[in-house]
Design an enzyme around this catalytic site. Structure first.
Site, short mmCIF file in Angstrom:
data_model
loop_
_atom_site.label_atom_id
_atom_site.label_comp_id
_atom_site.label_asym_id
_atom_site.label_seq_id
_atom_site.Cartn_x
_atom_site.Cartn_y
_atom_site.Cartn_z
N ASP A 135 -52.42 76.83 -24.10
CA ASP A 135 -52.93 76.08 -22.78
C ASP A 135 -53.26 74.77 -23.23
OD1 ASP A 135 -53.67 76.15 -20.26
OD2 ASP A 135 -55.62 77.49 -20.31
N GLY A 186 -60.70 72.77 -19.43
CA GLY A 186 -59.57 72.68 -20.43
C GLY A 186 -59.84 71.83 -21.43
#
Length: 448
Positions: free
Chosen positions: A305, A324
């Protein structure tokens, strides 16, 4: 004397579907053409892997490389450079770019941008949107497509399909296994007040385990009702794992290195918004449940990810800070450190990042060391101790939550289709990555 092979990798300890054994690998025309005791004299080029483990090329099936639209954070060249520097030979890139990858034209644009610029092989997800539902069955089978990605909970970007009738329309149209970000959007909206300004440790309070479990339960129900296959990405909760284990005929499972490694509240206190990601890093009990699910076979794949943002963006006051963190380059060393700590075997790691992605996505010719497969190899030194430092990182964002972390186990070589691309921390070949191929979307003979 004429060489039998273009490349021979000699004296390595090979870790593969058939066990762990010492031997050589012969490569011809980018494919594995021989295994066993071959010898250096048979190769036009030789890599001596004495003292190293040779793995099938590591596949990171979950990255965000931000091109087009946010190249200041990352682009296809820098992201793929980070991948091969970390021992990754193939990446699947997510659709929440700007514009999003929701049309054949947007896909073609990404494939053109990748040509001659990406160091590793690659595929791109098609993002499901309310506007392209009618075309999903065609889009998911285009060359270079890893499958469809559905954001059932909101994250970075504007792709969101949250209502059950709209999700049912997706299920009615898909035929390949489809990947889902699973968080219940209505619950996230209702709980916005749980966010405490300036306190990123409230992130997992807002995006709580029930939001993840409720959405996963819905997706499993829809998958079974429609007879379709789903892949639940970045699972973070112990609440979801029993549901997923009971539905393995329709569902496969991804976890990430950061959810296996970081934990709340300690890492929010240490890293602040650098630990902020969707779905969130959770407490030790949930992390332990992920490891238990990895041990019992519920988990099928590990994806990084990789979701880079610039440090000045991450420095904004929570919750204005973006979610993120980067991870494609650190996937292998962080997980090898877990292997050396006894949390999983090296063969299980290979299963999660090589064989697992091949099974889940139906990748053609990748995921194992076998005759006729692409000669994708990741060479690792299991005894090497290193510190993850900023000057080693190739991502344009320039940071990692693991900066300063001491690890044991290190990627020292990356071979993509028989071409050595990274060796001993140096790039040694130009970018020559190609689109990956998929068993459910192979072109007819003579096409393409």
């Amino acid at each position: 004397m004429t060489s039998s092979y273009d490349l021979v990798v000699v004296n390595g300890t090979i870790v593969n579907h058939d066990g762990v054994w010492e031997g050589d690998i012969g490569v011809r025309d980018g494919k594995i053409a021989g295994l066993g005791q071959i010898g250096a004299q048979a190769g036009a080029e030789v890599i001596d892997a004495r003292g190293l483990h040779v793995l099938p090329g590591v596949i990171d099936s979950h990255v965000h490389f931000r091109e087009p639209g946010a190249e200041q954070k990352e682009d296809l060249e820098t992201g793929s450079r980070a991948a091969v520097m970390g021992g990754v030979t193939t990446v699947f890139e997510m659709p929440n770019t700007s514009p999003p990858t929701t049309t054949a034209e947007a896909l073609a644009d990404k494939l053109r941008r990748a040509e001659g610029r990406m160091y590793c092989d690659h595929a791109f997800y098609i993002g499901a949107s309310l506007e392209n539902l009618g075309e999903l069955a065609t889009l998911e089978r285009l060359p270079g497509v890893a499958g469809v990605k559905v954001f059932a909970g909101s994250s970075t970007g504007n792709l969101l399909i949250a209502e059950e009738p709209d999700l049912a329309r997706v299920f009615a149209r898909i035929t390949r296994r489809t990947a889902f970000h699973s968080e219940d959007e209505a619950r996230l909206t209702d709980r916005l007040g749980e966010r405490r300004p300036g306190d990123p440790a409230s992130h997992p309070v807002w995006r709580d385990p029930k939001a993840a479990r409720d959405c996963t339960a819905l997706l499993l129900r829809l998958a079974r009702a429609h007879g379709k296959r789903i892949h639940i990405l970045h699972v973070t909760t112990g609440d979801e794992m029993p549901l997923l284990a009971a539905n393995k005929d329709v569902a496969t499972v991804e976890v990430t290195p950061h959810h296996l490694t970081l934990q709340a509240p300690e890492d929010y206190e240490r890293l602040g918004t650098q630990a902020q990601i969707n779905p969130p890093v959770r407490d030790a009990a949930h992390r332990a449940a992920l490891w238990a699910a990895l041990a019992d076979g519920t988990v099928d794949t590990i994806g990084s990810d990789h979701a880079p943002h610039l440090l000045d963006e991450k420095a904004r006051r929570y919750p204005e800070s973006p979610s993120g963190m980067p991870g494609v380059q650190t996937l292998v060393p962080v997980m090898l450190d877990h292997v050396n700590a006894g949390r999983l075997s090296l063969q299980r790691f290979v299963d999660l990042v090589c064989h697992g992605p091949q099974r889940v996505y139906g990748i053609a010719g990748k995921g194992r060391i076998a005759a006729g497969y692409d000669a994708d190899l990741t060479l690792v030194d299991m005894g090497r101790r290193e510190e993850i430092t900023e000057d080693w990182l190739a991502s344009r964002c320039g940071w990692s939550p693991y900066t300063g972390k001491q690890v044991k186990g290190w990627p020292v070589g990356t071979v993509v289709r028989g071409q050595a691309v990274m060796r001993d921390g140096e790039l040694i070949a130009p970018p020559a990555g190609k689109p990956a191929r998929f068993l459910e979307a192979l072109p007819p003979e003579g096409a393409g």
